[in-house]
Design a protein around this motif. Structure first.
Motif, short mmCIF file in Angstrom:
data_model
loop_
_atom_site.label_atom_id
_atom_site.label_comp_id
_atom_site.label_asym_id
_atom_site.label_seq_id
_atom_site.Cartn_x
_atom_site.Cartn_y
_atom_site.Cartn_z
N LYS A 193 -83.28 -20.47 -66.89
CA LYS A 193 -83.93 -20.53 -65.57
C LYS A 193 -83.70 -19.25 -64.78
O LYS A 193 -84.32 -19.04 -63.75
N MET A 194 -82.78 -18.41 -65.26
CA MET A 194 -82.49 -17.18 -64.51
C MET A 194 -83.62 -16.17 -64.64
O MET A 194 -84.11 -15.93 -65.74
N PRO B 44 -85.22 -12.48 -64.99
CA PRO B 44 -84.65 -11.26 -65.58
C PRO B 44 -83.90 -10.47 -64.50
O PRO B 44 -84.38 -10.34 -63.39
N HIS B 45 -82.72 -10.00 -64.84
CA HIS B 45 -81.92 -9.25 -63.88
C HIS B 45 -80.95 -8.35 -64.64
O HIS B 45 -80.72 -8.54 -65.83
#
Lengths: 198, 567
Positions: B341-342, B344-345
């Protein structure tokens, strides 16, 4: 960071000076390092592209390798595939330097042709697309070799090629972009994890 | 007639090896006013040219796999060890049934160029092994003897961390820690529920400017070497100040072969092979500091035979090469859907983990002695060769489905590495192989290695813990291990963790130990050993910080003795 107006030589000189310049610690300014890095990158990008001459595989085998790479990681709606990523060239280079790879892949391609001749009386590339697919669907899974032992060498070959194709694809610019990796840059702060979704 | 090419002058000290132990000795000794010559078997390192910081895989023709894919068997071509488990022309052998893997770095700075920067203190109880559970031997020193040197090393090199009061993991002098990554936040939450301690890691990486070095720029690639020296390496942090004294002479490409004794039984010179010319040279010094790495140092002592010491220098006990241990290592990984669920970072952070799990079951009854810590990784790391090997094996198939699964697995993966304490056993040691020499004509080592039931039970416990944490995170544990075979419970070959120590242990009794409490040979007073060899036990804390603390302490003692003229 704009790099216009500074030559590569200027940067290299800065690097050399800061390394030798009496500083007790042999470190170079981060900005200079980044600049040099970007320049190398641009030079590489500007290099002319010519048709690739395989180092190990014959032209016919390289065509076959290319087809297989494309089947393993194809182009889709989001990104290009393993061929655009240079996976066949990467595999050819490594194979040209490693006798084990030559046996596994060179021999594996031969096995695939032999298998198709037995099954379809044609080499792999001469086979119809559905015959090729039928063959791959067999050698792409270990369970098929457990049922039919004559497939085991083909399964081992394909498992090896699959890993190498993934290596070639996911170390390429488009493969890394496909994964949406963000990073490999310098930053002054580490902000930590963005807010976690509930 | 053959003439030995000898150094024109006699140095105060000859240091053999330029890694953590040798680098620290060179710094302390030169700053104390002694003239030091250092022998390094590899070449000089030029960070600005050699380190591959910020390079993308596609900028190298081999994409990180190395020529012929051979670098994949080691650390890939991005890391900076200039070494491997196998070095051409410099073999070692394994006795029947043993499969020890010996990693050697041939370069100025040695393995500190690429190491994991994990800087953990041993705990007070670690120095009293035998008193604690009857196994192994006690150290001749206590935690309190070494604590001031831990303080000094941490203050000088810079280590981030937090004060936590965990008895198995003493606090140190720390720089502020970096914030956790997403993976680490989720792991910590799961660990809290399982009553497993999960705390900020302790790494030799600068989170702020320190002693003239720039702070970390969070590219996550410490193993490649850092051109800004924002992490610790001997080559960038210990040798430059030693060089700045004007009292350090560094000889590269110098493979030490033998320590030569004079007629009074004192060491007077080191014979080495000058690799460039393949000739024998000799350098004279009043004292020797051997820091070539635990097994290489044992090899040098064993090869230094004389009428006085026919079994090797300082080996009147016969214990040089004995008590060899490596860390117990078993790894595992799983998929955690919550991570999908994160968005892209940037997940890079410092090189290595921001959080870790210190040994937390120290006050319980376990079915194995001592303990282990857990390192962690995973998440949205820079892709590289081998990243999807496990997926390929698990998933098989090809085409669109494989590509979709790679996208899914990338970023939702969490990996653990258990690193535990091995108990020395009589079946694990190194000795000279009577039948083989390397390309320099130097007799090579033969390894004997065996895990005992203690280590196997520890590896089983690691696997169970990894699985419990992944499942508490709502994930699926993917690693499958067997109870038998070559890797029971995923235990790696001895040597794979590269924490080999114990081959010339310190001790109070000259009849059983090779060195005294100051790393000084009981037999030959002007010979010191300051790498991993003196370590009496191999606790679950990576040895580098302790090697440096011991080396600093031994070097101060050497300075005092030199002043008194008693060397």
């Amino acid at each position: 960071m704009a790099i216009t107006g500074i030559s590569r030589r200027d940067v290299l000189r800065t690097l050399a000076m800061s390394a030798a310049g009496g500083s007790v610690l042999q470190v170079i300014p981060l900005e200079a390092a980044e600049l040099a890095h970007q320049m190398v990158h641009k030079e590489r990008a500007a290099a002319p592209t010519t048709k690739y001459a395989p180092k190990y595989f014959s032209a016919r085998q390289f065509e076959m390798l290319t087809w297989l790479c494309d089947a393993i990681v194809p182009k889709d709606e989001k990104s290009g595939g393993a061929v655009e990523a240079g996976a066949p060239e990467f595999i050819d280079l490594l194979t040209s330097e490693n006798e084990k790879f030559q046996l596994a892949l060179g021999g594996g391609l031969m096995w695939l042709d032999n298998y198709c001749v037995d099954q379809y009386q044609k080499t792999f590339m001469e086979c119809a697309p559905e015959q090729r697919k039928e063959t791959l669907d067999l050698i792409a899974f270990r369970r098929n070799a457990r049922k039919d032992h004559s497939l085991s060498q083909g399964v081992a070959f394909f498992a090896f090629l699959r890993k190498m194709t993934c290596d070639g694809y996911y170390t390429s610019k488009i493969g890394i972009a496909d994964l949406e990796y963000i990073g490999n840059v310098t930053r002054s702060e580490w902000p930590g994890c963005p807010p976690l979704p509930e | 007639m053959f003439q030995i090419n000898r150094s024109p002058k006699t140095y105060d000290v000859c240091v053999i090896g330029s890694g953590a132990g040798g680098g620290m000795a060179a710094k302390v000794l030169t700053e104390g006013g002694l003239n030091v010559v250092m022998l390094e078997a590899g070449p000089q390192v030029y960070p600005e040219k050699d380190y591959k910081m910020l390079m993308w895989p596609y900028e190298l023709p081999h994409r990180g796999a190395g020529v012929g894919g051979h670098a994949s068997e080691n650390f890939g071509e991005f890391l900076a060890p200039n070494g491997a488990w196998q070095i051409e022309g410099e073999p070692y052998t394994s006795a029947a049934g043993a499969n020890f893997q010996w990693f050697r770095s041939r370069i100025v700075g040695g393995r500190t160029n690429h190491w994991g920067r994990i800087a953990l203190r041993f705990a007070p109880v670690d120095f009293q092994s035998k008193t604690r559970d009857g196994l192994g031997d006690d150290w001749p020193i206590t935690y309190d003897d070494l604590a001031p040197y831990y303080d000094k090393v941490e203050s000088y090199i810079g280590v981030f961390g937090t004060k936590e009061n965990v008895p198995s993991a003493p606090d140190g002098v720390f720089l502020p820690p970096p914030k956790p990554r997403c993976t680490e936040i989720l792991i910590k939450k799961a660990c809290d529920k399982l009553n497993i301690a999960c705390i900020p890691a302790r790494l030799a990486i600068l989170t702020k400017a320190h002693n003239g070095r720039l702070p970390c720029h969070y590219c996550g690639q410490c193993g490649r070497g850092c051109t800004t020296a924002s992490n610790f390496s001997s080559s960038q942090v210990l040798l430059p100040p030693a060089m700045a004294t004007g009292k350090l002479t560094l000889i590269t490409g110098a493979m030490a072969r033998e320590i030569v004794l004079n007629k009074d039984g004192k060491a007077e010179a080191v014979s080495y092979i000058d690799k460039a010319t393949r000739t024998e040279k000799r350098v004279y010094a009043k004292a020797m500091v051997v820091a070539a790495s635990a097994c290489e140092s044992a090899r040098l002592l064993l090869n230094s035979k004389s009428t006085l010491f026919p079994d090797g220098l300082g080996n009147s006990t016969g214990n040089v090469g004995k008590y060899l241990t490596d860390s117990v290592g078993s790894d595992g990984w799983g998929e955690v859907p919550a991570l999908e669920k994160m968005p892209p970072h940037n997940h890079d952070g410092t090189g290595g983990m921001h959080y870790y799990i210190p040994w937390w079951k120290f006050d319980r009854r376990n079915d194995f002695p001592r303990g282990y810590h857990i390192e962690m990784g995973g998440g949205r790391e820079l892709p590289g060769v081998g990243m999807f090997d496990d997926l390929c094996d698990d998933e098989e198939g090809y085409g669109a489905s494989l590509k979709r699964r790679a996208r899914q697995v990338y970023g939702n993966t969490v990996g653990f590495a258990g690193r535990g304490e091995m108990i020395p056993n009589p079946d694990t040691y190194c000795e000279l192989d009577p039948n083989k020499v390397d390309q320099w004509g130097i007799p090579v080592l033969r390894f004997h290695f065996k895990w005992s039931e203690y280590e196997l039970r520890q590896a089983r416990d690691m696997q169970e813990t990894f699985k419990a944490i992944i499942e508490m995170m709502g994930g699926t544990y993917r690693t499958k291990t067997r109870i038998d075979g070559q890797y029971p419970f995923g235990i790696l070959e001895g040597g794979k963790i590269i924490h080999e120590v114990g081959t010339a242990r310190m001790g109070g009794d000259p009849k059983t130990s090779v060195l005294n409490a100051y790393c000084q040979s009981h037999d030959v007073k002007n010979v010191f050993v300051t790498d991993g060899a003196p370590l009496v036990s191999n606790p679950d804390k990576n040895p580098t910080l302790t090697i440096m603390a011991l080396s600093w302490r031994a070097s101060e003692y050497l300075l005092e003795e030199a002043k008194k003229g008693s060397l």
